[in-house]
Design an enzyme around this catalytic site. Structure first.
Site, short mmCIF file in Angstrom:
data_model
loop_
_atom_site.label_atom_id
_atom_site.label_comp_id
_atom_site.label_asym_id
_atom_site.label_seq_id
_atom_site.Cartn_x
_atom_site.Cartn_y
_atom_site.Cartn_z
N HIS A 1 -52.09 -113.36 84.79
CA HIS A 1 -51.19 -112.42 84.48
C HIS A 1 -50.66 -111.53 85.89
O HIS A 1 -51.30 -111.36 87.01
CB HIS A 1 -51.75 -111.04 83.54
CG HIS A 1 -50.83 -110.14 82.88
ND1 HIS A 1 -50.59 -109.13 83.69
CD2 HIS A 1 -50.09 -110.31 82.00
CE1 HIS A 1 -49.93 -108.34 82.89
NE2 HIS A 1 -49.29 -109.13 81.76
N SER B 1 -57.23 -120.24 70.76
CA SER B 1 -55.91 -119.66 71.06
C SER B 1 -54.89 -119.45 70.04
O SER B 1 -54.94 -120.39 69.14
CB SER B 1 -55.33 -120.22 72.56
OG SER B 1 -54.04 -119.59 72.49
C1 LIG Z 1 -51.10 -108.67 78.26
C2 LIG Z 1 -51.96 -108.95 79.38
C3 LIG Z 1 -52.52 -108.21 80.59
C4 LIG Z 1 -51.89 -106.76 80.67
O1 LIG Z 1 -52.01 -105.99 79.58
P1 LIG Z 1 -51.27 -104.65 79.40
O2 LIG Z 1 -52.14 -103.96 78.37
O3 LIG Z 1 -49.92 -104.93 79.06
O4 LIG Z 1 -51.38 -103.71 80.97
C5 LIG Z 1 -53.04 -108.80 81.55
N1 LIG Z 1 -53.85 -110.01 81.41
C6 LIG Z 1 -53.37 -110.83 80.53
C7 LIG Z 1 -54.08 -112.21 80.29
C8 LIG Z 1 -52.38 -110.38 79.45
O5 LIG Z 1 -52.05 -111.25 78.42
#
Ligand SMILES: *Cc1c(COP(=O)(O)O)cnc(C)c1O
Length: 361
Positions: free
Chosen positions: A112, A312
């Site tokens: 991410h 998933s």
């Molecule tokens: C959504 C997501 C995040 C970030 O999360 P937020 O709650 O939007 O800050 C981090 N890592 C992964 C794999 C995600 O899917």
């Protein structure tokens, strides 16, 4: 209600109907805790050290942290409710840096964007590891890059469900690599969505602090669980928490968290979700998996070349017409799009989407 606020509500009602393209569960009912909205609830500082501020929900927050610690097999735990998955990632990676000041950070290209943002904020040198076709980290490449930097400790981010493809990195394979290379390490798990899926799937690899030398894990509260406000959870070993400890006289508690004021409402929402649904979590996950398999099969018949990883509910497929992506809020990447089958993405909703897709292809 003021006209502009009312209009915002109407728009929200409308756009929520077509939200299937992001990992957000919109099926929740928090009507039992409405009364809390009349109060300011601020869990400033460490959840386990009560503050003079006093108008908090730290006891409830402690229950939430304990629930997740048990879910991940961790008797000596520490953690807190964050503002979201991002803050949990920053925290876990910060721990890695504090424990290993000489460390180099490794994460896969499918991580991410908050993960590389964390490395940037923390001024950490980092190496991006290639991913396999399914979004899982390329273990050979990881081993190669770590071996090139044997004089440095390794700080790693592993994905327990990548954002775009829902791929799960194998903790045991990465630990094997680290033990082979024999360097000190800190493993942070980004389990924004998967943190609430994997523990409820029998065949899935266990997320276990007892079985694996994991250092920290971050989960998003608004993803699988669902919530009117975004929040997250960070869990780590009690023995590692000490590094960031600092007593602050002004709030009369320990400043162990990244932000100062923290949402006490989030703890109430989370504990309400846990206590009313915990016996049903496995059933909820299984429903989402069944529906994602259904969507996968239908898309395959329609020639959209879908992909669905193990453990998933994220179905990736050829990006459809712009109009469809926009209407159904489909996240896209290159020529791919995905649907994340959350609890509110029912068979009926999937069928409505597919009807739309077949008319507009
Ligand atoms: C959504 C997501 C995040 C970030 O999360 P937020 O709650 O939007 O800050 C981090 N890592 C992964 C794999 C995600 O899917």
């Amino acid at each position: 209600m003021k006209t502009d606020i009312y209009n915002a509500l109407q728009e929200l009602r409308q756009s929520s109907k077509y939200m299937i393209g992001y990992p957000l569960n919109l099926k929740f009912d928090y009507s039992e805790i409405f009364d809390f909205l009349a109060y300011h609830i601020n869990n400033i500082g460490d959840p386990f050290v009560l503050s003079r501020l006093g108008i908090d929900s730290k006891q409830i927050e402690q229950n939430c942290i304990k629930y997740f610690a048990q879910l991940y097999d961790l008797p000596d735990y520490w953690g807190y409710i964050t503002s979201g998955g991002t803050e949990g990632n920053i925290y876990g990676i910060l721990m890695g840096r504090e424990l290993h000041p000489d460390g180099i950070f490794y994460c896969s290209e499918d991580s991410h964007y908050s993960v590389t943002k964390a490395a940037y904020l923390l001024n950490l040198p980092y190496v991006t590891i290639s991913s396999q076709q399914n979004g899982e980290i390329n273990y050979e490449h990881l081993q190669y890059e770590i071996s090139q930097r044997k004089q440095h400790s390794a700080i790693l981010n592993l994905n327990l469900g990548t954002t775009m493809k829902g791929a799960v990195d194998k903790i045991d394979r990465v630990v094997d690599i680290l033990e082979k290379v024999q360097i000190p390490f800190h493993i942070h798990c980004d389990a924004a969505l998967g943190g609430m899926l994997l523990p409820f799937i029998d065949e899935a690899p266990k997320i276990s602090f007892q079985d694996y030398p994991i250092g920290s894990i971050a989960i998003s509260g608004h993803k699988f669980l669902g919530s009117p406000i975004p929040y997250g959870v960070l869990i780590t070993r009690k023995t590692l928490e000490r590094k960031l400890e600092k007593n602050i006289e002004y709030i009369a508690t320990k400043d162990t968290t990244i932000t100062g004021s923290r949402s006490g409402l989030a703890a109430i929402l989370l504990w309400d979700a846990i206590t009313t649904r915990k016996e049903k979590f496995a059933q909820e996950v299984s429903t989402c998996i069944k529906n994602s398999c259904y969507l996968y099969e239908r898309l395959q018949k329609m020639g959209y070349h879908p992909m669905l990883n193990d453990y998933s509910t994220t179905v990736v497929f050829d990006q459809p017409a712009y109009k469809i992506c926009n209407k159904w809020h489909l996240a896209t990447q290159g020529n791919l799009a995905h649907i994340v089958v959350m609890l509110h993405v029912s068979r009926e909703k999937i069928d409505r989407f597919l009807d739309d897709l077949s008319v507009n292809s």
